[in-house]
Design an enzyme around this catalytic site. Structure first.
Site, PDB file in Angstrom:
ATOM      1  N   ALA A  14     -25.107  13.248 -51.295  1.00 31.86           N
ATOM      2  CA  ALA A  14     -26.505  12.921 -51.018  1.00 31.86           C
ATOM      3  C   ALA A  14     -27.065  11.980 -52.081  1.00 31.86           C
ATOM      4  O   ALA A  14     -27.801  11.035 -51.768  1.00 31.86           O
ATOM      5  CB  ALA A  14     -27.338  14.201 -50.939  1.00 31.86           C
TER       6      ALA A  14
ATOM      7  N   ALA B 232     -25.801   8.543 -51.402  1.00 31.35           N
ATOM      8  CA  ALA B 232     -26.490   7.955 -50.256  1.00 31.35           C
ATOM      9  C   ALA B 232     -27.885   7.464 -50.634  1.00 31.35           C
ATOM     10  O   ALA B 232     -28.254   6.314 -50.341  1.00 31.35           O
ATOM     11  CB  ALA B 232     -26.577   8.973 -49.120  1.00 31.35           C
ATOM     12  N   GLU B 233     -28.660   8.292 -51.300  1.00 36.58           N
ATOM     13  CA  GLU B 233     -30.022   7.877 -51.626  1.00 36.58           C
ATOM     14  C   GLU B 233     -30.032   6.759 -52.657  1.00 36.58           C
ATOM     15  O   GLU B 233     -30.820   5.813 -52.550  1.00 36.58           O
ATOM     16  CB  GLU B 233     -30.859   9.049 -52.119  1.00 36.58           C
ATOM     17  CG  GLU B 233     -32.276   8.614 -52.387  1.00 36.58           C
ATOM     18  CD  GLU B 233     -33.324   9.669 -52.144  1.00 36.58           C
ATOM     19  OE1 GLU B 233     -34.488   9.357 -52.397  1.00 36.58           O
ATOM     20  OE2 GLU B 233     -32.990  10.783 -51.716  1.00 36.58           O
ATOM     21  N   GLY B 234     -29.151   6.823 -53.637  1.00 38.02           N
ATOM     22  CA  GLY B 234     -29.095   5.770 -54.648  1.00 38.02           C
ATOM     23  C   GLY B 234     -28.726   4.427 -54.057  1.00 38.02           C
ATOM     24  O   GLY B 234     -29.364   3.400 -54.346  1.00 38.02           O
TER      25      GLY B 234
ATOM     26  N   SER C  69     -31.486   3.165 -51.601  1.00 38.15           N
ATOM     27  CA  SER C  69     -32.675   2.735 -52.346  1.00 38.15           C
ATOM     28  C   SER C  69     -32.461   1.378 -53.001  1.00 38.15           C
ATOM     29  O   SER C  69     -33.359   0.527 -52.985  1.00 38.15           O
ATOM     30  CB  SER C  69     -33.048   3.774 -53.404  1.00 38.15           C
ATOM     31  OG  SER C  69     -33.476   4.966 -52.785  1.00 38.15           O
TER      32      SER C  69
END
Length: 160
Positions: free
Chosen positions: A57, A60-62, A65
């Site tokens: 997760a 994915a977010e890094g 973003s």
């Protein structure tokens, strides 16, 4: 074949400290695609020597973003929704490759799809999908002036 936009290890430390601490290395940055690799170490694993879902997760977010930051014209970004599906286990010592691509790039909201594959060590072309994520990012505010140095560094390494 596309050449990587950046030299991975030293640049990842500057682009994303938390992913760098896990051993992740960015390989390519653009408004249309962000890629990188991670060797699964004990730091990345749950007690059963399997890649932690939280690490997937975070990847994915890094990645989403950073891609959204570039695609928005370097506006302030913040993740507002993250959904991750873990499809297969990834074990200690495995190497994974991750790719983030935008599904929708709007002026206020972007949606990115991130896929993580386990790479077969004997044949890097043979990959197995282990995780998929969808990340929704809001990107409607101008970034503050104190991140101008970061913006310039990203511009130097991204394929724009």
């Amino acid at each position: 074949m596309e050449k990587p936009a950046i030299s991975p290890a030293p640049i990842t430390a500057k682009l994303d400290r938390s992913l760098h601490a896990l051993g992740f290395e960015y390989e390519f940055l653009s408004p249309e695609r962000v890629t990188g690799k991670l060797k699964v170490t004990e730091t990345c694993c749950q007690p059963f020597n399997v890649l932690s879902g939280g690490v997937s997760a975070l990847l994915a977010e890094g990645m989403a973003s950073l891609g959204a930051y570039i695609a928005s014209g370097f506006k302030r970004v913040a993740g507002v929704q993250l959904t991750t599906n873990h499809l297969r286990p990834t074990l200690l010592g495995d190497v994974v490759e991750a790719e983030a691509k935008p599904i929708q790039v709007g002026r206020t909201i972007q949606v990115w799809e991130v896929e993580i594959w386990k790479i077969n060590p004997s044949n890097s072309g043979n990959k197995v999908l282990v995780s998929t994520s969808r990340v929704t990012v809001v990107c409607s505010q101008q970034a503050s002036n104190d991140v101008k140095d970061y913006e310039e560094m990203v511009k130097n390494y991204a394929k724009l």
